[in-house]
Design a protein around this motif. Sequence first.
Motif, PDB file in Angstrom:
ATOM      1  N   PRO A 183       0.822  -1.213   0.000  1.00 43.42           N
ATOM      2  CA  PRO A 183       0.000   0.000   0.000  1.00 43.42           C
ATOM      3  C   PRO A 183       0.855   1.261   0.000  1.00 43.42           C
ATOM      4  O   PRO A 183       2.006   1.240   0.439  1.00 43.42           O
ATOM      5  CB  PRO A 183      -0.790  -0.130   1.307  1.00 43.42           C
ATOM      6  CG  PRO A 183       0.105  -0.932   2.199  1.00 43.42           C
ATOM      7  CD  PRO A 183       0.825  -1.898   1.287  1.00 43.42           C
ATOM      8  N   ASP A 184       0.274   2.353  -0.482  1.00 43.77           N
ATOM      9  CA  ASP A 184       0.930   3.662  -0.438  1.00 43.77           C
ATOM     10  C   ASP A 184       0.872   4.248   0.961  1.00 43.77           C
ATOM     11  O   ASP A 184       1.746   5.008   1.367  1.00 43.77           O
ATOM     12  CB  ASP A 184       0.254   4.635  -1.416  1.00 43.77           C
ATOM     13  CG  ASP A 184       0.322   4.148  -2.847  1.00 43.77           C
ATOM     14  OD1 ASP A 184       1.423   3.767  -3.279  1.00 43.77           O
ATOM     15  OD2 ASP A 184      -0.726   4.130  -3.513  1.00 43.77           O
ATOM     16  N   ILE A 185      -0.208   3.918   1.669  1.00 40.79           N
ATOM     17  CA  ILE A 185      -0.394   4.406   3.038  1.00 40.79           C
ATOM     18  C   ILE A 185      -0.911   3.245   3.865  1.00 40.79           C
ATOM     19  O   ILE A 185      -1.725   2.453   3.401  1.00 40.79           O
ATOM     20  CB  ILE A 185      -1.337   5.632   3.078  1.00 40.79           C
ATOM     21  CG1 ILE A 185      -1.358   6.248   4.451  1.00 40.79           C
ATOM     22  CG2 ILE A 185      -2.726   5.275   2.633  1.00 40.79           C
ATOM     23  CD1 ILE A 185      -2.003   7.631   4.491  1.00 40.79           C
ATOM     24  N   LEU A 186      -0.430   3.164   5.087  1.00 41.57           N
ATOM     25  CA  LEU A 186      -0.801   2.081   5.983  1.00 41.57           C
ATOM     26  C   LEU A 186      -1.511   2.665   7.192  1.00 41.57           C
ATOM     27  O   LEU A 186      -0.965   3.505   7.903  1.00 41.57           O
ATOM     28  CB  LEU A 186       0.454   1.316   6.415  1.00 41.57           C
ATOM     29  CG  LEU A 186       0.301   0.061   7.232  1.00 41.57           C
ATOM     30  CD1 LEU A 186      -0.557  -0.967   6.506  1.00 41.57           C
ATOM     31  CD2 LEU A 186       1.672  -0.530   7.538  1.00 41.57           C
ATOM     32  N   LEU A 187      -2.758   2.242   7.412  1.00 40.67           N
ATOM     33  CA  LEU A 187      -3.550   2.698   8.555  1.00 40.67           C
ATOM     34  C   LEU A 187      -3.640   1.553   9.544  1.00 40.67           C
ATOM     35  O   LEU A 187      -4.187   0.502   9.230  1.00 40.67           O
ATOM     36  CB  LEU A 187      -4.942   3.133   8.114  1.00 40.67           C
ATOM     37  CG  LEU A 187      -5.031   4.228   7.061  1.00 40.67           C
ATOM     38  CD1 LEU A 187      -6.488   4.470   6.662  1.00 40.67           C
ATOM     39  CD2 LEU A 187      -4.406   5.509   7.562  1.00 40.67           C
ATOM     40  N   LEU A 188      -3.095   1.787  10.743  1.00 40.88           N
ATOM     41  CA  LEU A 188      -3.095   0.746  11.779  1.00 40.88           C
ATOM     42  C   LEU A 188      -3.932   1.190  12.956  1.00 40.88           C
ATOM     43  O   LEU A 188      -3.910   2.320  13.342  1.00 40.88           O
ATOM     44  CB  LEU A 188      -1.668   0.474  12.262  1.00 40.88           C
ATOM     45  CG  LEU A 188      -0.657   0.096  11.198  1.00 40.88           C
ATOM     46  CD1 LEU A 188       0.732   0.041  11.783  1.00 40.88           C
ATOM     47  CD2 LEU A 188      -1.020  -1.241  10.594  1.00 40.88           C
TER      48      LEU A 188
END
Length: 182
Positions: free
Chosen positions: A177-182
């Motif tokens: 992914p380009d951005i990782l949301l955790l």
Amino acid sequence: MISINNLTFEIGSRALYDEANWHIKPGDKVGLIGANGTGKSTLLRLIVGQYTPTSGTISMAKDLKIGYLNQDLLSYHSDKSILHVAMEAFERQNQLHTEIEELLRKLETDYSDDILNKLSDKQVEFEALDGYNIEFKAHEILAGLGFSEEEQKRPLATFSGGWRMRVMLARILLQTPDILLL
């Protein structure tokens, strides 16, 4: 990368967000901190489109790939090996692999140009998507998250919640992914 403008989100008559603004630029590393129940997960769900804002906008590039490690992933159950679960990240490569195997079975009885052309097209696409290296990549990510070679053969269901969450993280990381949301 992500722009939140005048975001309002209401649950019943309570405004969880009231005209909130936030901009995340490429390369930013951001931590969202707050007490339980203050709306951190809700904001992530708004960003990925699981919830719709009452008003305001959330905009991002159309081709932005977001990896979201949702808390609900702990309920994901599988008796397949964690290696197999991680490799589910490669949807198109797995689909192509299945189609190639099917075409190879057809070739045993039907050696037509049509079957050969379809097989060739599928193999070219599989190669272009680096399909021959997906298992290696999955092994590598799982090892980096602390799984031994032997553990990678064990069913997901045999692991604790924290270790299952690591498998879900591996699957998301394999999607690059380009951005990782955790």
